[in-house]
Enzyme design. Structure first.
Site, mmCIF file in Angstrom:
data_model
loop_
_atom_site.group_PDB
_atom_site.id
_atom_site.type_symbol
_atom_site.label_atom_id
_atom_site.label_comp_id
_atom_site.label_asym_id
_atom_site.label_seq_id
_atom_site.Cartn_x
_atom_site.Cartn_y
_atom_site.Cartn_z
ATOM 1 N N SER A 93 78.427 -85.493 66.574
ATOM 2 C CA SER A 93 77.753 -85.304 68.011
ATOM 3 C C SER A 93 78.407 -84.826 69.094
ATOM 4 O O SER A 93 78.984 -83.615 69.221
ATOM 5 C CB SER A 93 77.130 -86.745 68.511
ATOM 6 N N ASP A 194 66.607 -85.519 63.195
ATOM 7 C CA ASP A 194 67.662 -85.896 64.304
ATOM 8 C C ASP A 194 66.977 -85.980 65.674
ATOM 9 O O ASP A 194 66.349 -85.140 66.159
ATOM 10 C CB ASP A 194 68.570 -85.018 64.232
ATOM 11 N N HIS A 224 70.257 -89.197 63.341
ATOM 12 C CA HIS A 224 71.431 -88.631 64.203
ATOM 13 C C HIS A 224 72.731 -89.450 63.677
ATOM 14 O O HIS A 224 73.788 -88.457 63.235
ATOM 15 C CB HIS A 224 71.315 -88.963 65.776
#
Length: 259
Positions: A93, A194, A224
């Protein structure tokens, strides 16, 4: 403030090949700990720092910004470069965005990068209001634990501090301009489902980096936080194979660690 249980940084002294792992926005090293332990168990030197303002309470994050988060991973990278002959950087991320900036700025010193659901842009239509809203609204609902696997949980904040979100938005704009400077081999793994990072982000990153050695993998069974989800073992194995392909000594170190 005490660190949340499980959110502690992780460090393992292994062989001459090192890996730096970068966790995500409002998250902690806990989301990457199984990955770090997998790599450490195969003889690699591993560094997984806790980003400033993370791992305690969301109010502490209000006092930090992207410069603080980047400085911490840059410091950890320099320690690995002093210790190891080959160094790789992995990120989840926002950790992927931090990884990309390290790659852009450190060039050939980094042998390759692995990105899992990397963020490139804040797509929320309300994001445009952050420059003003951050002065009036302290936090918004959290984004932690977007995981498909039952019983799996991410240690992270249940609130997103708006000052930090504004800083993240500024950082992502900066990183986007630096993507053409990324030339290292890239392994990018992303989840079609996601709920935190838009699917367009991975496509844009791949379109803008200058790397010629690029592998893209879809994580069909995960959301995610894929490093704690159904596809975690695939991420671990593929990333280790990626390192092994680019650093010949890895296989020997792994054999020694196993023995």
């Amino acid at each position: 403030m005490p660190v949340l249980p499980g959110a502690e940084p992780f460090r393992h002294e292994g062989g001459e090949v090192g890996v730096l792992l970068c966790h995500g926005f409002t998250g902690t090293p806990q989301s990457l700990r199984p990955w770090a332990e997998y790599l450490a168990g195969r003889g690699l030197t591993v560094s997984l720092p806790l980003l400033p303002g993370h791992g305690t309470r969301w109010q502490d994050m209000q006092l930090t910004g992207w410069q603080d988060w980047y400085a911490e991973v840059d410091r950890a990278l320099r320690e690995l470069l002093d210790r190891c002959t080959r160094v790789f950087v992995f990120g989840l991320s926002m950790g992927g965005a931090l990884t990309l900036r390290l790659a852009a700025r450190h060039g050939e010193a980094i042998s390759g990068i692995v990105l899992v659901n990397p963020v490139n842009k804040v797509h929320d239509p309300l994001a445009f209001a952050l420059p003003v809203a951050r002065h009036f609204v302290r936090s918004t609902p959290g984004i932690a634990s977007d995981i498909a696997k039952p019983g799996s949980h991410e240690v992270g904040y249940d609130r997103v501090p708006t000052r930090a979100a504004h800083s993240l938005r500024q950082f992502l704009r900066l990183v986007d301009t630096e993507l053409p400077q990324v030339t290292q081999p890239v392994l990018l793994l992303h989840s079609p489902q996601d709920h935190v990072v838009h699917p367009a982000d991975s496509a844009r990153i791949l379109a803008r980096v200058s790397s010629t050695d690029v592998t893209e993998t879809l994580l069909e069974q995960s959301y995610h936080v894929a490093t704690l989800d159904h596809d975690a073992e695939r991420i671990f194995a593929d990333s280790y194979a990626f390192v092994g392909r680019l650093a010949e000594s890895v296989g020997r170190e792994g054999a020694q660690a196993g023995g």
